[in-house]
Design a protein around this motif. Structure first.
Motif, PDB file in Angstrom:
ATOM      1  N   GLN A   9       0.828  -1.214  -0.168  1.00 50.02           N
ATOM      2  CA  GLN A   9      -0.082  -0.111  -0.137  1.00 50.02           C
ATOM      3  C   GLN A   9       0.961   1.183   0.103  1.00 50.02           C
ATOM      4  O   GLN A   9       0.585   2.117  -0.698  1.00 50.02           O
ATOM      5  CB  GLN A   9      -0.933   0.018   1.135  1.00 50.02           C
ATOM      6  CG  GLN A   9      -1.942  -1.150   0.920  1.00 50.02           C
ATOM      7  CD  GLN A   9      -2.676  -1.448   2.440  1.00 50.02           C
ATOM      8  OE1 GLN A   9      -2.923  -0.464   3.359  1.00 50.02           O
ATOM      9  NE2 GLN A   9      -3.352  -2.794   2.304  1.00 50.02           N
ATOM     10  N   ARG A  10       2.109   1.207   0.741  1.00 46.85           N
ATOM     11  CA  ARG A  10       2.880   2.302   0.871  1.00 46.85           C
ATOM     12  C   ARG A  10       3.453   2.758  -0.605  1.00 46.85           C
ATOM     13  O   ARG A  10       3.573   3.792  -1.184  1.00 46.85           O
ATOM     14  CB  ARG A  10       4.000   2.106   2.045  1.00 46.85           C
ATOM     15  CG  ARG A  10       3.270   2.670   3.253  1.00 46.85           C
ATOM     16  CD  ARG A  10       4.381   2.665   4.305  1.00 46.85           C
ATOM     17  NE  ARG A  10       5.130   1.362   4.482  1.00 46.85           N
ATOM     18  CZ  ARG A  10       4.274   0.396   5.635  1.00 46.85           C
ATOM     19  NH1 ARG A  10       3.262   0.745   5.752  1.00 46.85           N
ATOM     20  NH2 ARG A  10       4.869  -0.437   5.572  1.00 46.85           N
ATOM     21  N   ARG A  11       3.910   1.692  -1.287  1.00 46.17           N
ATOM     22  CA  ARG A  11       4.425   1.596  -2.568  1.00 46.17           C
ATOM     23  C   ARG A  11       3.560   2.156  -3.685  1.00 46.17           C
ATOM     24  O   ARG A  11       3.896   3.150  -4.396  1.00 46.17           O
ATOM     25  CB  ARG A  11       5.187   0.323  -3.003  1.00 46.17           C
ATOM     26  CG  ARG A  11       5.873   0.629  -4.475  1.00 46.17           C
ATOM     27  CD  ARG A  11       6.623  -0.610  -4.881  1.00 46.17           C
ATOM     28  NE  ARG A  11       7.132  -0.583  -5.976  1.00 46.17           N
ATOM     29  CZ  ARG A  11       8.187   0.175  -6.555  1.00 46.17           C
ATOM     30  NH1 ARG A  11       8.853   0.886  -5.736  1.00 46.17           N
ATOM     31  NH2 ARG A  11       8.328   0.295  -7.724  1.00 46.17           N
ATOM     32  N   TYR A  12       2.450   1.598  -3.717  1.00 45.01           N
ATOM     33  CA  TYR A  12       1.538   2.077  -4.863  1.00 45.01           C
ATOM     34  C   TYR A  12       0.355   3.047  -4.500  1.00 45.01           C
ATOM     35  O   TYR A  12      -0.162   3.818  -5.513  1.00 45.01           O
ATOM     36  CB  TYR A  12       0.751   0.472  -5.151  1.00 45.01           C
ATOM     37  CG  TYR A  12       1.779  -0.345  -6.063  1.00 45.01           C
ATOM     38  CD1 TYR A  12       1.893  -0.164  -7.631  1.00 45.01           C
ATOM     39  CD2 TYR A  12       2.726  -1.376  -5.395  1.00 45.01           C
ATOM     40  CE1 TYR A  12       2.763  -0.956  -7.970  1.00 45.01           C
ATOM     41  CE2 TYR A  12       3.350  -2.176  -6.137  1.00 45.01           C
ATOM     42  CZ  TYR A  12       3.579  -1.891  -7.487  1.00 45.01           C
ATOM     43  OH  TYR A  12       4.434  -2.573  -8.251  1.00 45.01           O
TER      44      TYR A  12
ATOM     45  N   THR B 242      -6.355   3.093   5.270  1.00 50.79           N
ATOM     46  CA  THR B 242      -6.307   2.918   3.669  1.00 50.79           C
ATOM     47  C   THR B 242      -7.253   1.968   3.284  1.00 50.79           C
ATOM     48  O   THR B 242      -8.111   2.155   2.451  1.00 50.79           O
ATOM     49  CB  THR B 242      -4.950   2.390   3.410  1.00 50.79           C
ATOM     50  OG1 THR B 242      -3.882   3.497   3.669  1.00 50.79           O
ATOM     51  CG2 THR B 242      -4.847   2.066   2.184  1.00 50.79           C
TER      52      THR B 242
ATOM     53  N   ASP C  37       0.999   5.258  -1.783  1.00 48.71           N
ATOM     54  CA  ASP C  37       1.713   6.159  -1.029  1.00 48.71           C
ATOM     55  C   ASP C  37       0.774   6.182   0.255  1.00 48.71           C
ATOM     56  O   ASP C  37       0.682   7.509   0.767  1.00 48.71           O
ATOM     57  CB  ASP C  37       1.926   7.607  -1.638  1.00 48.71           C
ATOM     58  CG  ASP C  37       2.853   8.245  -0.809  1.00 48.71           C
ATOM     59  OD1 ASP C  37       3.556   8.075  -0.220  1.00 48.71           O
ATOM     60  OD2 ASP C  37       2.640   9.802  -0.950  1.00 48.71           O
TER      61      ASP C  37
END
Length: 172
Positions: free
Chosen positions: A111-114, A123, A116
């Motif tokens: 989730q952080r990679r795609y 989220t 942010d």
């Protein structure tokens, strides 16, 4: 790599559904099959599919943030995914999967990679269903308590997920 390099990734030019997750654990490292453990049982339950459908390479693809088992933390639990895997491989592998319609972002690393994104609960709850990505918590044993504290997940997210999974993995 504490157990040696054994990438666990399944890319498919036919699949319409992609699971991007954290990194393989020790059981998955041993078998070479993504989510071939209790977390996979939970994830398949969320998705409403059986093992045969889950592992049908023409239907589902799997691409973790770290392709190999990263080891254990001194205080317990698995270490984070190796940081070089996703930047090095994800774009090239995604290019090999032109039919992907939905990407399940399983856990905070994906989730952080795609997206942010920050907090996994916020989220998952605040996302717009119907886009290219669907954020899910990691389906570890710890998630049972999280699900009890967040009943909206079963009431709102899972029915939509099951409908989409059926659409994307069904005949045709």
């Amino acid at each position: 790599m504490p157990l040696g390099a054994r990438p666990v990734v399944r890319v498919s030019a036919l699949a319409r559904l992609l699971v991007i997750s954290q990194a393989p654990g020790t059981k998955v490292h041993a078998s070479g099959l993504p989510f071939d453990d209790a977390s996979g049982d939970r994830l398949r339950g969320w998705m409403g599919i059986d093992r045969d459908t889950f592992y049908d390479i023409a239907k589902l693809a799997f691409m973790p943030m770290g392709f190999c088992y990263p080891g254990r933390l001194a205080q317990g639990g698995d270490a984070p995914p190796r940081p070089e895997c996703a930047p090095l491989w994800h774009e090239a592998l995604l290019a090999q999967m032109p039919r992907i319609e939905l990407i399940l972002l399983v856990g905070g690393y994906a989730q952080r990679r795609y997206l942010d994104a920050g907090n996994v609960t916020e989220t998952v709850r605040g996302q717009n269903r119907g886009g290219r990505f669907l954020a899910l918590p990691h389906p570890s044993w710890r998630t049972g308590g999280w699900e009890r504290r967040n009943p909206w997940f079963g009431a709102e997210i899972l029915p939509w997920l099951k409908t989409e999974v059926a659409r994307l993995t069904g005949p045709g």
